[in-house]
Design a protein around this motif. Structure first.
Motif, short mmCIF file in Angstrom:
data_model
loop_
_atom_site.label_atom_id
_atom_site.label_comp_id
_atom_site.label_asym_id
_atom_site.label_seq_id
_atom_site.Cartn_x
_atom_site.Cartn_y
_atom_site.Cartn_z
N GLU A 84 106.30 117.61 -38.24
CA GLU A 84 106.35 116.16 -38.06
C GLU A 84 107.78 115.66 -38.06
N ALA A 85 108.64 116.28 -38.88
CA ALA A 85 110.04 115.86 -38.93
C ALA A 85 110.75 116.20 -37.63
N VAL A 86 110.34 117.29 -37.00
CA VAL A 86 110.97 117.70 -35.76
C VAL A 86 110.43 116.90 -34.58
N PHE A 87 109.12 116.71 -34.55
CA PHE A 87 108.50 116.10 -33.40
C PHE A 87 108.17 114.62 -33.59
N GLY A 88 108.49 114.06 -34.75
CA GLY A 88 108.14 112.67 -35.01
C GLY A 88 109.13 111.67 -34.44
N GLY A 89 110.28 112.11 -33.98
CA GLY A 89 111.29 111.20 -33.47
C GLY A 89 111.03 110.81 -32.03
N PRO A 110 111.39 114.75 -29.00
CA PRO A 110 111.07 115.99 -29.73
C PRO A 110 112.07 117.10 -29.42
N LEU A 111 112.45 117.82 -30.44
CA LEU A 111 113.35 118.96 -30.28
C LEU A 111 112.52 120.22 -30.14
N LEU A 112 112.65 120.90 -29.00
CA LEU A 112 111.91 122.14 -28.78
C LEU A 112 112.54 123.31 -29.52
N GLY A 113 113.86 123.41 -29.47
CA GLY A 113 114.55 124.52 -30.11
C GLY A 113 115.69 125.03 -29.26
N ASP A 114 116.06 126.29 -29.51
CA ASP A 114 117.20 126.92 -28.84
C ASP A 114 116.76 128.18 -28.10
N VAL A 115 117.37 128.39 -26.95
CA VAL A 115 117.25 129.63 -26.20
C VAL A 115 118.65 130.24 -26.20
N VAL A 116 118.77 131.49 -26.66
CA VAL A 116 120.07 132.16 -26.76
C VAL A 116 120.07 133.34 -25.80
N LEU A 117 121.07 133.40 -24.94
CA LEU A 117 121.16 134.43 -23.90
C LEU A 117 122.37 135.33 -24.13
N ALA A 118 122.21 136.63 -23.87
CA ALA A 118 123.28 137.62 -24.07
C ALA A 118 123.85 138.07 -22.73
N HIS A 125 108.53 130.57 -24.49
CA HIS A 125 108.36 130.90 -25.91
C HIS A 125 108.48 129.64 -26.77
N LEU A 126 109.43 128.76 -26.44
CA LEU A 126 109.58 127.52 -27.20
C LEU A 126 108.33 126.65 -27.10
N LEU A 127 107.62 126.79 -25.99
CA LEU A 127 106.40 126.01 -25.77
C LEU A 127 105.15 126.69 -26.31
N GLU A 144 106.64 114.97 -20.37
CA GLU A 144 106.90 114.49 -21.73
C GLU A 144 108.39 114.65 -22.04
N SER A 145 108.94 113.72 -22.79
CA SER A 145 110.34 113.82 -23.19
C SER A 145 110.50 114.90 -24.25
N ALA A 146 111.57 115.65 -24.15
CA ALA A 146 111.90 116.68 -25.13
C ALA A 146 113.36 117.06 -24.96
N GLU A 147 113.85 117.82 -25.92
CA GLU A 147 115.25 118.25 -25.92
C GLU A 147 115.31 119.72 -26.31
N LEU A 148 116.23 120.46 -25.67
CA LEU A 148 116.48 121.83 -26.07
C LEU A 148 117.93 122.18 -25.85
N CYS A 149 118.35 123.26 -26.49
CA CYS A 149 119.72 123.75 -26.34
C CYS A 149 119.65 125.17 -25.80
N ILE A 150 120.47 125.44 -24.80
CA ILE A 150 120.61 126.80 -24.28
C ILE A 150 121.98 127.29 -24.71
N VAL A 151 121.99 128.38 -25.46
CA VAL A 151 123.23 128.94 -25.98
C VAL A 151 123.60 130.15 -25.13
#
Length: 185
Positions: free
Chosen positions: A101-106, A109-117, A146-148, A56-63
């Motif tokens: 719906e606003a996040v996944f309706g496009g 879909p935007l999954l979210g962010d993963v932030v690493l230290a 976790h995003l899933l 499935e198509s999706a998008e995420l950001c890794i910080v």
């Protein structure tokens, strides 16, 4: 100064995986990250997504951050002092995203962010006698899961999530991070 005008911030080009349909943006927010890090986290995230979700198509950001950034986020969003190794911010739970719906309706879909230290991951890898890249890959996989919707609050959920992590990491050629066969465990 980066292209968006903020000091130290570097955005990578969004890259869509030909395997999983996942579009990943890596944001170098803080920390002394190696040049190979982008590829390491992309590979781990792509495989975690492909195994757990399919094509499935999706998008995420890794910080890619440092302990100071992650400690600030940890305090603000979890009420906990100090840094942790990885934080996940599912898009449906992010402030100002609206209803799911606003996040996944496009279209994507935007999954979210993963932030690493960076410092915490390096310290843990050293303490646990693991390769930095392997530990980074594990924590990236953990964050994507976790995003899933996976979590480890209950023992049964933790067992399921850890088993999935083990399978994904094995596919990537990385030793079981929880097992007795792993050096330093």
């Amino acid at each position: 100064m980066s292209s968006d005008g903020t000091p130290g911030r570097k955005r990578s080009a969004k890259v869509r995986s030909s395997v999983s349909g996942l579009e990943i943006e890596v944001l170098r927010e803080a920390g002394d990250w190696e040049s190979s890090t982008d590829e390491t986290v992309r590979r781990a995230a792509e495989h975690a997504y492909a195994v757990a979700r399919g094509d499935e198509s999706a998008e995420l950001c890794i910080v890619l951050g440092d302990d100071a950034l992650v400690a600030k986020l940890n305090k603000a969003y979890r009420g906990k002092e100090g840094p942790t190794n990885v934080l996940s911010f599912p898009a449906a739970e992010m402030p100002d995203t609206g209803a799911p719906e606003a996040v996944f309706g496009g279209a994507t879909p935007l999954l979210g962010d993963v932030v690493l230290a960076r410092e915490t991951i390096a310290r843990e890898a050293l303490d646990q006698n693991k390769k930095f890249a392997d530990h980074l890959s594990h924590l990236t996989v953990h964050g994507v899961l976790h995003l899933l919707g996976h979590d480890h609050m209950e023992d049964v959920d933790a067992d399921e999530m850890e088993a999935l992590e083990r399978d994904i990491l094995e596919d990537l050629g990385i030793a079981d991070p929880y097992g007795a066969d792993h050096p330093g465990q």
